[in-house]
Design a protein around this motif. Structure first.
Motif, PDB file in Angstrom:
ATOM      1  N   ILE A  58      43.615  25.843  52.447  1.00 20.64           N
ATOM      2  CA  ILE A  58      42.759  27.113  51.952  1.00 20.64           C
ATOM      3  C   ILE A  58      41.365  26.827  51.966  1.00 20.64           C
ATOM      4  O   ILE A  58      40.967  25.736  51.324  1.00 20.64           O
ATOM      5  CB  ILE A  58      43.364  27.629  50.720  1.00 20.64           C
ATOM      6  N   TYR A  60      37.792  28.400  50.582  1.00 18.34           N
ATOM      7  CA  TYR A  60      36.978  29.494  49.617  1.00 18.34           C
ATOM      8  C   TYR A  60      35.330  29.234  49.897  1.00 18.34           C
ATOM      9  O   TYR A  60      35.049  28.359  49.216  1.00 18.34           O
ATOM     10  CB  TYR A  60      37.270  29.563  48.313  1.00 18.34           C
ATOM     11  N   ILE A  90      35.495  41.277  61.626  1.00 18.17           N
ATOM     12  CA  ILE A  90      36.914  40.916  60.879  1.00 18.17           C
ATOM     13  C   ILE A  90      37.289  41.736  59.500  1.00 18.17           C
ATOM     14  O   ILE A  90      38.260  41.733  59.379  1.00 18.17           O
ATOM     15  CB  ILE A  90      36.818  39.397  60.566  1.00 18.17           C
ATOM     16  N   CYS A  91      36.277  42.079  58.885  1.00 17.04           N
ATOM     17  CA  CYS A  91      36.549  43.196  57.866  1.00 17.04           C
ATOM     18  C   CYS A  91      36.116  44.633  58.154  1.00 17.04           C
ATOM     19  O   CYS A  91      35.657  45.326  57.080  1.00 17.04           O
ATOM     20  CB  CYS A  91      36.012  42.534  56.461  1.00 17.04           C
ATOM     21  N   HIS A  99      31.120  38.566  52.772  1.00 20.26           N
ATOM     22  CA  HIS A  99      32.639  38.933  52.644  1.00 20.26           C
ATOM     23  C   HIS A  99      33.430  38.919  53.678  1.00 20.26           C
ATOM     24  O   HIS A  99      33.652  39.961  54.087  1.00 20.26           O
ATOM     25  CB  HIS A  99      32.560  40.367  51.677  1.00 20.26           C
ATOM     26  N   LEU A 100      33.926  37.756  53.937  1.00 15.53           N
ATOM     27  CA  LEU A 100      34.767  37.462  55.068  1.00 15.53           C
ATOM     28  C   LEU A 100      36.212  37.141  54.619  1.00 15.53           C
ATOM     29  O   LEU A 100      36.382  36.144  53.846  1.00 15.53           O
ATOM     30  CB  LEU A 100      34.249  36.184  55.940  1.00 15.53           C
ATOM     31  N   GLN A 101      37.261  37.424  55.537  1.00 18.42           N
ATOM     32  CA  GLN A 101      38.713  37.066  55.241  1.00 18.42           C
ATOM     33  C   GLN A 101      39.355  36.921  56.566  1.00 18.42           C
ATOM     34  O   GLN A 101      39.336  37.963  57.373  1.00 18.42           O
ATOM     35  CB  GLN A 101      39.253  38.083  54.341  1.00 18.42           C
ATOM     36  N   PHE A 102      40.182  35.795  56.513  1.00 18.34           N
ATOM     37  CA  PHE A 102      40.813  35.920  57.931  1.00 18.34           C
ATOM     38  C   PHE A 102      41.713  34.502  57.413  1.00 18.34           C
ATOM     39  O   PHE A 102      41.584  33.481  57.295  1.00 18.34           O
ATOM     40  CB  PHE A 102      39.709  35.238  58.971  1.00 18.34           C
ATOM     41  N   ASN A 104      43.734  32.054  56.006  1.00 19.45           N
ATOM     42  CA  ASN A 104      43.561  31.260  54.809  1.00 19.45           C
ATOM     43  C   ASN A 104      42.151  30.951  54.328  1.00 19.45           C
ATOM     44  O   ASN A 104      41.876  30.180  53.711  1.00 19.45           O
ATOM     45  CB  ASN A 104      44.169  29.935  54.629  1.00 19.45           C
ATOM     46  N   TYR A 106      38.608  32.570  52.801  1.00 15.14           N
ATOM     47  CA  TYR A 106      37.833  33.832  52.080  1.00 15.14           C
ATOM     48  C   TYR A 106      36.610  33.429  51.862  1.00 15.14           C
ATOM     49  O   TYR A 106      36.039  32.355  51.574  1.00 15.14           O
ATOM     50  CB  TYR A 106      38.605  33.808  50.908  1.00 15.14           C
ATOM     51  N   THR A 107      35.744  34.538  51.695  1.00 16.73           N
ATOM     52  CA  THR A 107      34.247  34.331  51.127  1.00 16.73           C
ATOM     53  C   THR A 107      33.915  35.255  50.282  1.00 16.73           C
ATOM     54  O   THR A 107      34.491  36.546  50.330  1.00 16.73           O
ATOM     55  CB  THR A 107      32.984  34.299  52.045  1.00 16.73           C
ATOM     56  N   ASN A 108      33.142  35.258  49.141  1.00 13.37           N
ATOM     57  CA  ASN A 108      32.767  36.365  48.485  1.00 13.37           C
ATOM     58  C   ASN A 108      31.078  35.893  48.154  1.00 13.37           C
ATOM     59  O   ASN A 108      30.873  34.716  48.021  1.00 13.37           O
ATOM     60  CB  ASN A 108      33.487  36.465  47.160  1.00 13.37           C
ATOM     61  N   ILE A 110      29.612  36.007  45.136  1.00 16.49           N
ATOM     62  CA  ILE A 110      29.127  35.816  43.748  1.00 16.49           C
ATOM     63  C   ILE A 110      29.409  34.351  43.488  1.00 16.49           C
ATOM     64  O   ILE A 110      30.348  33.512  43.695  1.00 16.49           O
ATOM     65  CB  ILE A 110      30.318  36.328  42.566  1.00 16.49           C
ATOM     66  N   ILE A 117      38.960  30.734  41.076  1.00 11.64           N
ATOM     67  CA  ILE A 117      39.980  31.680  42.214  1.00 11.64           C
ATOM     68  C   ILE A 117      40.617  30.421  43.063  1.00 11.64           C
ATOM     69  O   ILE A 117      41.894  30.524  43.230  1.00 11.64           O
ATOM     70  CB  ILE A 117      39.390  32.628  42.810  1.00 11.64           C
ATOM     71  N   MET A 121      44.406  29.277  43.525  1.00  6.59           N
ATOM     72  CA  MET A 121      45.162  29.329  44.720  1.00  6.59           C
ATOM     73  C   MET A 121      45.966  27.974  45.115  1.00  6.59           C
ATOM     74  O   MET A 121      46.835  27.793  45.660  1.00  6.59           O
ATOM     75  CB  MET A 121      44.200  29.482  45.975  1.00  6.59           C
TER      76      MET A 121
ATOM     77  N   GLY B  64      40.215  34.311  36.792  1.00  5.75           N
ATOM     78  CA  GLY B  64      39.812  33.787  37.999  1.00  5.75           C
ATOM     79  C   GLY B  64      41.091  32.954  38.781  1.00  5.75           C
ATOM     80  O   GLY B  64      41.464  33.253  39.835  1.00  5.75           O
ATOM     81  N   ILE B  65      41.728  32.008  37.814  1.00  2.88           N
ATOM     82  CA  ILE B  65      42.811  31.366  38.407  1.00  2.88           C
ATOM     83  C   ILE B  65      44.009  32.476  38.656  1.00  2.88           C
ATOM     84  O   ILE B  65      44.683  32.360  39.795  1.00  2.88           O
ATOM     85  CB  ILE B  65      43.247  30.418  37.306  1.00  2.88           C
ATOM     86  N   THR B  67      43.722  35.451  39.582  1.00  2.00           N
ATOM     87  CA  THR B  67      43.453  36.187  40.833  1.00  2.00           C
ATOM     88  C   THR B  67      43.861  35.345  42.061  1.00  2.00           C
ATOM     89  O   THR B  67      44.450  35.851  42.824  1.00  2.00           O
ATOM     90  CB  THR B  67      41.940  36.376  41.024  1.00  2.00           C
ATOM     91  N   GLY B  68      43.668  33.872  42.137  1.00  2.56           N
ATOM     92  CA  GLY B  68      44.006  33.015  43.043  1.00  2.56           C
ATOM     93  C   GLY B  68      45.408  32.999  43.124  1.00  2.56           C
ATOM     94  O   GLY B  68      46.088  33.099  44.280  1.00  2.56           O
ATOM     95  N   LEU B  69      46.086  32.872  42.052  1.00  2.20           N
ATOM     96  CA  LEU B  69      47.735  32.978  42.043  1.00  2.20           C
ATOM     97  C   LEU B  69      48.118  34.162  42.815  1.00  2.20           C
ATOM     98  O   LEU B  69      49.139  34.083  43.381  1.00  2.20           O
ATOM     99  CB  LEU B  69      48.230  32.743  40.771  1.00  2.20           C
ATOM    100  N   ARG B  72      47.710  34.590  46.383  1.00  2.00           N
ATOM    101  CA  ARG B  72      48.684  33.421  47.137  1.00  2.00           C
ATOM    102  C   ARG B  72      50.196  33.804  46.735  1.00  2.00           C
ATOM    103  O   ARG B  72      50.958  32.972  46.898  1.00  2.00           O
ATOM    104  CB  ARG B  72      48.178  32.044  46.990  1.00  2.00           C
ATOM    105  N   MET B 103      37.464  44.998  50.235  1.00  2.00           N
ATOM    106  CA  MET B 103      36.487  44.596  51.150  1.00  2.00           C
ATOM    107  C   MET B 103      36.998  43.945  52.053  1.00  2.00           C
ATOM    108  O   MET B 103      36.468  43.640  53.158  1.00  2.00           O
ATOM    109  CB  MET B 103      35.406  43.801  50.241  1.00  2.00           C
ATOM    110  N   TYR B 104      38.202  43.196  52.009  1.00  2.00           N
ATOM    111  CA  TYR B 104      39.081  42.646  53.047  1.00  2.00           C
ATOM    112  C   TYR B 104      39.833  43.625  53.671  1.00  2.00           C
ATOM    113  O   TYR B 104      40.569  43.058  54.541  1.00  2.00           O
ATOM    114  CB  TYR B 104      39.786  41.243  52.367  1.00  2.00           C
ATOM    115  N   GLN B 105      39.665  44.957  53.399  1.00  2.00           N
ATOM    116  CA  GLN B 105      40.509  45.979  54.394  1.00  2.00           C
ATOM    117  C   GLN B 105      41.734  45.562  54.110  1.00  2.00           C
ATOM    118  O   GLN B 105      42.741  45.538  55.194  1.00  2.00           O
ATOM    119  CB  GLN B 105      39.863  45.666  55.751  1.00  2.00           C
ATOM    120  N   LYS B 107      43.734  43.170  53.626  1.00  2.00           N
ATOM    121  CA  LYS B 107      44.471  41.920  54.301  1.00  2.00           C
ATOM    122  C   LYS B 107      44.892  40.982  53.348  1.00  2.00           C
ATOM    123  O   LYS B 107      45.772  40.171  53.547  1.00  2.00           O
ATOM    124  CB  LYS B 107      43.584  41.210  55.009  1.00  2.00           C
TER     125      LYS B 107
END
Lengths: 290, 330
Positions: A58, A60, A90-91, A99-102, A104, A106-108, A110, A117, A121, B64-65, B67-69, B72, B103-105, B107
């Motif tokens: 993953i 991030y 992609i979004c 703010h990209l996701q594909f 595994n 992720y970007t944000n 902040i 996060i 994960m 935050g943790i 959210t990650g859990l 996934r 924002m990730y539509q 996904k």
């Protein structure tokens, strides 16, 4: 071996040409908002990501994530479309540059918030019993955010499989690292018992080799570790804003990862790789703007 | 045997952990024998030691943790010890957990529940007594849920954890934890909607003299007043939504409010810019209500003091409610 090196260089060239083109599109008024480029940091993105298992690990990333994304996906089309605000992005144009996701990845936008996060994960993968590791990319500027210290503590306490990657590029937007951080960032996580590997982030082969070793350590269940990459942002923070001394930038240009890697191959091969990357990017843009 | 608000929540957590191995509970001081500051997680860590995680004092990282859990594949339930500490969590909820699916539509999904106790009445003072849910209303992607003493708190929590695909802020009221959920025979109650139902409670079968709209912790005070006023033949209808982040269905107005010209909207928040003002706006959006006079009653625009006499002066109490009702209907 030389084929592998060519692939690394090819990916770095693709990132460089994509971002140079994005800055050009911005100056033409075709890109809205902002564009944070990683010019000069391509070896960090390519070296780290090429050492990971892209199927399961993953990533991030952060506000400066184009390079990480391209190293992960090779998806020039989806990235440029996203930044141009097109439905093919992609979004779908909602995310834009930050703010990209594909799969595994992720970007944000902040600073620091993604680090806890990513620890979550990683814990999820540990609980599932998978061998995946999670990799947050942070810059030296992010060391000013409190969220990361909560995350370092819990990651170490709970032995989360996280490889923290620091791209120490010496600047947070316009402010030099020395003006914002007391002490040495390389030793910040010592107190958590997180081992740190410091590497020249301008040499893609060194980055890849070090990332592979650190990733294996984390994957083996020994707890989190940090890969600290000494790099430099050759381009502006975003768009065209840059007040740094030209002499300083010129000094680092000698260490440009696309200069450093040239000694690894013949000039003819390098030129072919460069030309292919440039033409791939320009044909994507031509198609998207048609 | 009737459960208390607290026992209903405790049982729900045991139920969901048994039902779904992906449920993970995180928070400060939540493991046995302590079992959490308000004991909502009591007994959980004894039964599920691997899935109940005691955290350091790191509210931002807890969410935050979580959210990650959630991203996934897990269903984390994060406990924030006092609602006031939600300020420390605000960035994680607002800028990450609630943003991802949008924002990730779509996904990714973030099936995250953040539980926290709100409200005063217990003498905890300015930073441990607030009703900060108002800060979390109006965030795209976030459901704010709050059971009253008329709801089944455990059912709402179970639904939030097992059925919701996106983040839920689950607000519990400290003053309700010890109360039994059994209602006196004089109160007639029905519900509207499933999942997060609206409760409609009457203290008589007559046409109401006043309709009161409220939620959460204040339901206790309204119940006291309704019981007292039954004897005086003052007919009160109480409407209590459990989902605060969306205004109620318009049918609530046509079915339960329209017939009455006197309406009181009340909560124990600071005045303005919150659930009360949004609910008044919702009422006025519906032409049917224009003959009614809509009144509001909230806490004072200041901190919640620790001393009882000072706290009572700031918060809405049964006495103030009763006085308001009498003024409105006379």
């Amino acid at each position: 071996m030389s084929e592998q090196i060519e692939q690394l260089v090819q990916q770095m060239c693709l990132i460089r040409h994509t971002e140079t083109a994005l800055l050009e599109l911005f100056s033409q008024g075709k890109v809205r908002g902002t564009v944070h480029t990683c010019l000069g940091q391509e070896a960090c993105a390519v070296g780290v990501v090429s050492a990971l298992n892209k199927e399961t690990d993953i990533i991030y990333s952060n506000h400066r994530g184009h390079g990480h994304y391209l190293a992960y996906s090779q998806d020039v089309y989806g990235l440029i479309a996203e930044i141009l605000g097109l439905p093919a992005g992609i979004c779908h144009g909602v995310g834009g540059s930050q703010h990209l996701q594909f799969n595994n990845f992720y970007t944000n936008g902040i600073q620091g918030a993604g680090v806890p996060i990513t620890v979550g994960m990683a814990l999820a993968e540990k609980l599932k019993g998978s061998s995946a590791i999670a990799v947050p990319f942070i810059g030296d500027g992010t060391f000013g955010e409190g969220a990361i210290y909560e995350a370092f503590n819990i990651a170490a306490l709970w032995q989360a499989p996280v490889m923290f990657v620091v791209e120490f590029n010496h600047y947070a937007q316009s402010t030099p690292s020395l003006m914002q951080h007391a002490g040495d960032l390389r030793t910040r996580v010592d107190t958590y018992g997180i081992p740190v590997t410091v590497i020249d982030g301008m040499d893609v082969c060194k980055v890849k080799a070090a990332a592979a070793i650190v990733a294996e350590y984390v994957r083996a269940g020994k707890g989190p570790a940090m890969l600290f990459l000494e790099t430099y942002r050759l381009g502006p923070h975003s768009k065209g804003d840059d007040d740094r001394l030209q002499s300083e930038i010129d000094r680092y240009r000698l260490r440009d990862p696309l200069v450093v890697c040239r000694q690894l191959m013949s000039q003819a091969v390098f030129e072919r790789i460069e030309k292919d990357a440039a033409s791939q990017v320009s044909s994507v843009i031509k198609e998207l703007l048609a | 045997m009737s459960l208390s608000y607290l026992e209903s929540l405790q049982q729900a957590l045991h139920h969901v952990m048994k039902q779904d191995p992906n449920v993970i509970v995180l928070g400060e001081d939540i493991i046995d024998p302590y079992g959490g500051a308000f004991k909502v997680t009591k007994g959980l860590s004894t039964h599920y030691p691997q899935r109940v995680l005691a955290t350091p004092i790191s509210e931002s990282a807890i969410v935050g943790i979580s959210t990650g859990l959630a991203v996934r594949g897990f269903k984390p339930v994060a406990e924030i010890m006092f609602g006031d500490f939600m300020a420390l969590v605000a960035d994680q909820l607002l800028n990450s957990a609630c943003k991802f699916a949008l924002m990730y539509q779509d996904k990714v999904s973030v099936p995250l529940v953040v539980r926290t106790p709100m409200g005063g009445g217990r003498g905890y003072g300015p930073t441990h007594s607030q009703c900060l849910e108002k800060m979390f209303l109006g965030i795209p992607g976030l459901k704010v849920v709050c059971p009253s003493v008329f709801h089944d708190p455990g059912a709402l929590l179970t639904h939030s954890i097992l059925q919701e695909a996106g983040p839920v802020l689950f607000v519990e009221y400290k003053n309700l934890y010890g109360l039994t959920l059994q209602r006196p025979d004089t109160i007639r109650m029905k519900t509207s909607g499933s999942g997060f139902p609206v409760v409609i409670a009457d203290n008589s079968d007559a046409v109401p003299d006043i309709v009161i709209l409220s939620y959460g912790g204040l339901s206790e005070a309204v119940l006291q007043v309704m019981q007292r006023m039954t004897e005086e033949e003052i007919h009160i209808r109480l409407i209590l939504p459990s989902l605060l982040s969306t205004t109620m269905d318009a049918s609530i107005i046509t079915k339960y409010i329209n017939s009455c010209t006197k309406v009181l909207v009340t909560d124990n928040n600071t005045p303005g810019f919150g659930w009360v003002s949004e609910t008044v706006n919702w009422l006025y959006q519906h032409s049917d209500i224009h003959n009614a006079k809509v009144h509001t009653l909230t806490a004072q625009d200041t901190v919640v003091p620790a001393a009882q006499v000072l706290e009572d002066a700031v918060l809405v109490t049964p006495q103030k409610l009763e006085q308001s009702i009498i003024e409105i209907i006379s």
